[in-house]
Design a protein around this motif. Structure first.
Motif, PDB file in Angstrom:
ATOM      1  N   VAL A  11     144.424  33.480  96.763  1.00 39.08           N
ATOM      2  CA  VAL A  11     143.741  32.192  96.574  1.00 39.08           C
ATOM      3  C   VAL A  11     142.642  32.344  95.522  1.00 39.08           C
ATOM      4  O   VAL A  11     142.534  31.526  94.593  1.00 39.08           O
ATOM      5  CB  VAL A  11     143.160  31.673  97.910  1.00 39.08           C
ATOM      6  N   LEU A  12     141.832  33.382  95.639  1.00 41.59           N
ATOM      7  CA  LEU A  12     140.753  33.605  94.670  1.00 41.59           C
ATOM      8  C   LEU A  12     141.305  33.818  93.262  1.00 41.59           C
ATOM      9  O   LEU A  12     140.731  33.340  92.280  1.00 41.59           O
ATOM     10  CB  LEU A  12     139.898  34.793  95.095  1.00 41.59           C
ATOM     11  N   ARG A  19     137.458  28.267  86.728  1.00 39.69           N
ATOM     12  CA  ARG A  19     136.188  28.805  86.219  1.00 39.69           C
ATOM     13  C   ARG A  19     135.005  28.517  87.137  1.00 39.69           C
ATOM     14  O   ARG A  19     133.919  28.144  86.680  1.00 39.69           O
ATOM     15  CB  ARG A  19     135.911  28.267  84.821  1.00 39.69           C
ATOM     16  N   LEU A  20     135.245  28.673  88.426  1.00 41.04           N
ATOM     17  CA  LEU A  20     134.170  28.513  89.392  1.00 41.04           C
ATOM     18  C   LEU A  20     133.350  29.798  89.428  1.00 41.04           C
ATOM     19  O   LEU A  20     133.861  30.875  89.122  1.00 41.04           O
ATOM     20  CB  LEU A  20     134.746  28.265  90.790  1.00 41.04           C
ATOM     21  N   GLY A  21     132.121  29.686  89.820  1.00 39.48           N
ATOM     22  CA  GLY A  21     131.323  30.878  90.052  1.00 39.48           C
ATOM     23  C   GLY A  21     131.893  31.620  91.255  1.00 39.48           C
ATOM     24  O   GLY A  21     132.640  31.053  92.059  1.00 39.48           O
ATOM     25  N   ASP A  22     131.543  32.892  91.391  1.00 40.73           N
ATOM     26  CA  ASP A  22     132.082  33.703  92.475  1.00 40.73           C
ATOM     27  C   ASP A  22     131.768  33.092  93.838  1.00 40.73           C
ATOM     28  O   ASP A  22     132.639  33.006  94.713  1.00 40.73           O
ATOM     29  CB  ASP A  22     131.521  35.132  92.381  1.00 40.73           C
ATOM     30  N   ALA A  23     130.543  32.646  94.034  1.00 45.41           N
ATOM     31  CA  ALA A  23     130.150  32.062  95.324  1.00 45.41           C
ATOM     32  C   ALA A  23     130.924  30.782  95.607  1.00 45.41           C
ATOM     33  O   ALA A  23     131.403  30.572  96.726  1.00 45.41           O
ATOM     34  CB  ALA A  23     128.654  31.791  95.340  1.00 45.41           C
ATOM     35  N   ASP A  24     131.073  29.921  94.581  1.00 37.84           N
ATOM     36  CA  ASP A  24     131.825  28.678  94.771  1.00 37.84           C
ATOM     37  C   ASP A  24     133.296  28.965  95.075  1.00 37.84           C
ATOM     38  O   ASP A  24     133.894  28.326  95.941  1.00 37.84           O
ATOM     39  CB  ASP A  24     131.727  27.784  93.529  1.00 37.84           C
ATOM     40  N   ALA A  25     133.882  29.921  94.372  1.00 38.67           N
ATOM     41  CA  ALA A  25     135.289  30.262  94.605  1.00 38.67           C
ATOM     42  C   ALA A  25     135.479  30.776  96.033  1.00 38.67           C
ATOM     43  O   ALA A  25     136.435  30.395  96.713  1.00 38.67           O
ATOM     44  CB  ALA A  25     135.758  31.306  93.597  1.00 38.67           C
TER      45      ALA A  25
END
Length: 157
Positions: A11-12, A19-25
């Protein structure tokens, strides 16, 4: 049983395209898993879990991106708002809610929810309205079309 780590990694990986930030992803990935738990029967075929999670995560990522754009694209409030602008805004709002008042009950309820509880997802809106989540978009479009026609008829183009 499911290999949660491997499925989450898939999923990640799929979310990198957004292009989400790591926390958002990671939040979106977690929300996809929570959705699986929240909606019994959402997954009809366990062999398709990977695809279901990725699709759900992609939809949530798009929602997050749209919400972030809305929040960042709003202009700052005008510190020098004039009394005339306040009167025009109040008249516009009055005309809008009067037009909403002439809509069918389900449309009025949807407009109220959209205006006063904008954080609701389509799934939550569907629950509030007693309809299927797949119907929310169509109902919203019909509602906005009818509202636009009503306002145009009243001279608010």
């Amino acid at each position: 049983m499911w290999d949660v780590n491997a499925l989450s990694a898939a999923v990640l990986s799929a979310l990198k395209a957004y292009r989400l930030g790591d926390a958002d992803a990671r939040d979106v990935c977690q929300e996809a898993w929570l959705e699986l738990l929240r909606v019994p029967g959402a997954l009809r075929d366990e062999t398709k879990l990977r695809a279901w999670l990725i699709t759900t995560a992609r939809r949530r990522a798009l929602r997050l991106i749209t919400r972030n754009r809305r929040e960042t694209s709003l202009p700052p409030p005008d510190p020098e708002a004039t009394p005339e602008a306040d009167v025009v805004r109040a008249e516009r709002d009055r005309a809008l809610w009067a037009a909403v008042g002439r809509l069918p009950e389900r449309h009025r309820r949807l407009m109220w929810l959209l205006a006063h509880r904008p954080e609701l997802t389509y799934m939550q809106l569907a629950g509030e309205l007693g309809i299927s989540p797949a119907s929310v978009g169509r109902l919203r479009r019909r509602c906005f079309d009818r509202l636009r026609r009503t306002l145009e008829t009243g001279g608010w183009a």
